[in-house]
Design an enzyme around this catalytic site. Structure first.
Site, short mmCIF file in Angstrom:
data_model
loop_
_atom_site.label_atom_id
_atom_site.label_comp_id
_atom_site.label_asym_id
_atom_site.label_seq_id
_atom_site.Cartn_x
_atom_site.Cartn_y
_atom_site.Cartn_z
N HIS A 520 0.84 -1.21 0.00
CA HIS A 520 0.00 0.00 0.00
C HIS A 520 0.88 1.25 0.00
O HIS A 520 0.53 2.26 0.60
CB HIS A 520 -0.93 0.00 1.23
CG HIS A 520 -1.91 -1.15 1.23
ND1 HIS A 520 -2.70 -1.45 2.30
CD2 HIS A 520 -2.21 -2.05 0.28
CE1 HIS A 520 -3.46 -2.51 2.02
NE2 HIS A 520 -3.17 -2.90 0.79
C1 LIG Z 1 0.35 -7.58 -4.44
C2 LIG Z 1 -0.54 -6.42 -4.09
C3 LIG Z 1 -1.62 -6.64 -3.22
C4 LIG Z 1 -2.46 -5.56 -2.91
N1 LIG Z 1 -3.63 -5.83 -2.22
C5 LIG Z 1 -4.57 -4.85 -2.14
C6 LIG Z 1 -5.87 -5.13 -1.67
O1 LIG Z 1 -6.23 -6.27 -1.35
N2 LIG Z 1 -6.76 -4.09 -1.58
C7 LIG Z 1 -6.42 -2.82 -1.92
O2 LIG Z 1 -7.25 -1.93 -1.76
N3 LIG Z 1 -5.19 -2.53 -2.40
C8 LIG Z 1 -4.28 -3.51 -2.55
N4 LIG Z 1 -3.07 -3.24 -3.10
C9 LIG Z 1 -2.73 -1.83 -3.40
C10 LIG Z 1 -3.40 -1.26 -4.64
O3 LIG Z 1 -3.51 -2.24 -5.65
C11 LIG Z 1 -2.57 -0.05 -5.11
O4 LIG Z 1 -2.59 0.92 -4.08
C12 LIG Z 1 -3.12 0.60 -6.35
O5 LIG Z 1 -3.22 -0.36 -7.37
C13 LIG Z 1 -2.22 1.75 -6.81
O6 LIG Z 1 -2.81 2.35 -7.94
P1 LIG Z 1 -2.06 3.46 -8.80
O7 LIG Z 1 -3.03 3.88 -9.86
O8 LIG Z 1 -1.51 4.50 -7.93
O9 LIG Z 1 -0.83 2.70 -9.46
P2 LIG Z 1 -0.84 1.44 -10.43
O10 LIG Z 1 -2.13 0.74 -10.37
O11 LIG Z 1 0.39 0.68 -10.16
O12 LIG Z 1 -0.76 2.11 -11.88
C14 LIG Z 1 0.39 2.70 -12.40
C15 LIG Z 1 0.48 2.29 -13.87
O13 LIG Z 1 1.41 3.15 -14.51
C16 LIG Z 1 2.19 2.37 -15.43
N5 LIG Z 1 3.44 3.11 -15.64
C17 LIG Z 1 4.39 3.40 -14.72
N6 LIG Z 1 5.40 4.07 -15.30
C18 LIG Z 1 5.07 4.23 -16.60
C19 LIG Z 1 5.71 4.86 -17.72
N7 LIG Z 1 6.92 5.45 -17.59
N8 LIG Z 1 5.08 4.83 -18.92
C20 LIG Z 1 3.86 4.21 -19.07
N9 LIG Z 1 3.23 3.60 -18.04
C21 LIG Z 1 3.82 3.63 -16.83
C22 LIG Z 1 2.34 1.04 -14.70
O14 LIG Z 1 2.69 0.00 -15.61
C23 LIG Z 1 0.99 0.86 -14.05
O15 LIG Z 1 0.08 0.13 -14.84
C24 LIG Z 1 -2.19 -4.26 -3.42
C25 LIG Z 1 -1.12 -4.06 -4.29
C26 LIG Z 1 -0.31 -5.12 -4.64
C27 LIG Z 1 0.84 -4.88 -5.59
#
Ligand SMILES: Cc1cc2nc3c(=O)[nH]c(=O)nc-3n(C[C@H](O)[C@H](O)[C@H](O)COP(=O)(O)OP(=O)(O)OC[C@H]3O[C@@H](n4cnc5c(N)ncnc54)[C@H](O)[C@@H]3O)c2cc1C
Length: 600
Positions: A520
């Site tokens: 997280h």
């Molecule tokens: C194993 C695991 C278990 C988890 N369990 C839970 C749970 O049960 N419940 C819950 O609420 N949360 C959970 N989480 C946390 C939650 O999934 C994350 O907080 C959330 O997905 C973050 O979202 P985000 O949009 O900030 O980033 P992300 O969803 O990571 O999105 C970022 C995206 O940007 C892309 N990206 C990065 N750099 C570049 C670039 N230079 N060019 C193009 N694309 C790029 C990446 O490929 C990615 O797809 C978990 C996370 C993980 C990894």
């Protein structure tokens, strides 16, 4: 296109997108049917859009879908489609243990020595996570200054699309009853709300165990309004000086396709056009720095031309420490990811996952093929009991063999884990190189603040009560003491930290020695430090950040609900209402939106 035909096309797309994670079709098969999703190598060298969203993750997908309702949007994602290694909850650990370059989970090890993962796939972290869905608390929403009515309607939009009520198996039911017996009351039944007590939360796994992800939101996109490019790695945001504007203005981005060809995308120059960074906690600060927005001396050290000296970029990065204990069970235990949570009043949250799949792949065939042991695989380098220098490939091999020889019954049981509120301790992200594909260096400083350690200790004490409860008795060996259960878990290869075997029996040392991530992590582009209340980056124009990097604290027990909501909310009402109501009404409904609404 005739409206009837348009809606049939939308329905077909919706059906396919709805199945993105359900069917193990090849990427080619899927792409053939997804007209607005293409590989980056098939994209033009130059193109123009109203909005360029960087990162097709948990925030980026709902955001792009929402914006496409009235604008032309380009969503750039560095990973592929979410169809392999992650579609069913049985595969939860497979993606995390896959350390190949094609893995949807890009592994990183924080400077603290904790093994972690970040998404590299359309749908982002929602394709890897444990699926638990819970809203932020009312207090969190108030402190963030969000409009509660809009927050609720955006959560509901998310929930209609991909949230389910779980079928609670006996192990999770026992955990719920044990938490209540341990005093984590009241019983809040099934709810999305984050309130003290014990509850069953939502999940993005349906009742067949199939994962639904943020990529599913793309079914709500206006097909003519959205283009999604896969394997498009953005290397920098382009800025220019504009007459009459005191700040650099974002006007496009550069991305590379897998063949290394550089493409440029420009904003169309409409008054509302913007670049939006949704690349996650690691990706968003990294890209700001690569684009010249960040701490001056750090950027100069990497030979990056400084556009805006912004010392707060990459600061305030935190990861909620997770500590878990494995409870061997005398009876078979089915697979379950997080369904029940105990929200204690002292700021520790208790959850559980069960089933032998966490230690070992499900079938013998998969076991032979994968030859890994999921999350705790020595082959992923997690040899916690050996000092770092002794973690040679031979040592990994020996440990893997030893695990392979273990009786399957050794893996029968479940993990009860605790995560702490906040946390208060935080660290930072720094570039290691100017390669956008490389992980930056991340330091979380787990338990640096005593308050975090106190919360962890309280969480561990609550877990002890759960293990000793009557309600959980069917899932513990009668002759296993709490001490022996904890001391066995203290030897698990969960991180790269040196162990203090003799001291691990104190809860404080157990917290420090066995710290893991609950994934997280957040911060790095915090509201008030790097972005303003409307998520616009300070010191530049036409650039926002919308993702988990903007959080000061992780919302709810688990953050994904709020990350998705954030992707929806900032543009939901504005993009609709701009077309139908007067400008006078807008600031009343949504006081934090820019007014006059130049950005919409
Ligand atoms: C194993 C695991 C278990 C988890 N369990 C839970 C749970 O049960 N419940 C819950 O609420 N949360 C959970 N989480 C946390 C939650 O999934 C994350 O907080 C959330 O997905 C973050 O979202 P985000 O949009 O900030 O980033 P992300 O969803 O990571 O999105 C970022 C995206 O940007 C892309 N990206 C990065 N750099 C570049 C670039 N230079 N060019 C193009 N694309 C790029 C990446 O490929 C990615 O797809 C978990 C996370 C993980 C990894």
């Amino acid at each position: 296109m005739a409206p009837g035909l348009a809606s049939s096309v939308a329905l077909v797309l919706a059906a396919f997108l709805g199945c993105l994670c359900l069917v193990a079709l090849s990427e080619d098969d899927l792409l053939e049917n997804l007209r607005f999703v293409r590989r980056a190598q098939d994209a033009p060298l130059v193109s123009h859009y109203n909005y360029i969203v960087i990162g097709g993750g948990t925030a980026g997908c709902p955001l792009a879908a929402t914006l496409s309702e009235h604008s032309r949007v380009l969503l750039l994602e560095r990973g592929g489609l979410p169809y392999r290694n992650m579609s069913n909850q049985q595969h939860f650990t497979d993606a995390l243990a896959d350390t190949s370059l094609a893995s949807p989970a890009q592994r990183f090890i924080s400077e603290d020595g904790v093994v972690n993962a970040r998404a590299r796939v359309l749908g982002g972290g929602s394709c890897l996570n444990a699926g638990f869905y819970t809203r932020a608390s009312t207090q969190y929403v108030q402190a963030a200054g969000w409009d509660a009515r809009l927050v609720n309607s955006s959560y509901r939009w998310v929930e209609r699309a991909l949230v389910f009520r779980p079928d609670v198996p006996p192990w999770q039911a026992a955990l719920r009853d044990a938490l209540l017996e341990a005093g984590v009351t009241p019983d809040n039944g099934f709810t999305f709300d984050h309130v003290p007590g014990t509850k069953i939360g939502g999940t993005i796994f349906d009742n067949n165990g199939e994962r639904h992800t943020a990529a599913d939101f793309l079914r709500h996109a206006r097909p003519g309004g959205l283009t999604v490019l896969l394997y498009a790695t953005v290397s920098r945001i382009l800025f220019r000086q504009q007459e009459g504007v005191p700040y650099p203005v974002a006007y496009g981005v550069v991305f590379a396709d897998p063949l290394g060809v550089q493409h440029r995308v420009y904003l169309r120059d409409g008054a509302k056009d913007e670049v939006i960074l949704s690349a996650g906690t690691l990706g968003s600060p990294q890209l700001l720095m690569l684009s010249g927005v960040g701490p001056q001396t750090h950027l100069e050290a990497h030979g990056i031309q400084v556009l805006v000296d912004q010392p707060m970029v990459g600061q305030g990065v935190a990861d909620n420490p997770m500590n878990s204990v494995f409870i061997p069970s005398p009876v078979p235990v089915g697979l379950s990811l997080v369904q029940v949570v105990g929200i204690t009043k002292s700021g520790s949250f208790i959850e559980g996952v069960s089933g032998s799949e966490f230690g070992i792949p499900v079938s013998e065939g998969a076991r032979r093929l994968a030859r890994n042991f999921g999350m705790f695989s020595p082959q992923t380098g997690q040899l916690g009991t050996l000092p770092p220098r002794q973690r040679t490939p031979e040592a990994l091999q020996r440990a893997a063999e030893a695990m392979r020889r273990l009786d399957r019954r050794a893996f029968r049981g479940g993990f009860i884990l605790e995560k702490i509120l906040g946390p208060v301790s935080s660290g930072h992200i720094e570039l290691r190189s100017v390669d956008p594909r490389a992980n930056p260096a991340v330091t979380f400083n787990y338990f640096q603040d005593k308050e975090d350690l106190d919360r962890c200790v309280h969480g561990i004490e609550t877990i002890e009560k759960v293990i000793q409860s009557r309600a959980f008795a069917n899932f513990t060996y009668a002759n296993a003491s709490v001490e022996s259960i904890f001391s066995d878990s203290a030897n698990f290869p969960v991180n790269l930290l040196p162990r203090h075997v003799n001291d691990s029996r104190t809860p404080q040392q157990y917290c420090k020695d066995t710290v893991m991530t609950i994934w997280h992590y957040h911060g790095g582009c915090q509201v008030g430090a790097v972005v303003d209340d409307d998520y616009r980056v300070f010191g530049v124009q036409r650039l926002r950040v919308i993702d988990s990097s903007t959080f000061k604290y992780s919302p709810g027990t688990n953050p994904q609900a709020t990350v998705m909501m954030l992707g929806r909310i900032l543009h939901e009402v504005a993009s609709h209402l701009c077309h139908i109501i007067s400008n006078e009404l807008l600031p009343v409904l949504f006081p934090k939106l820019p007014y006059p609404p130049h950005a919409f």
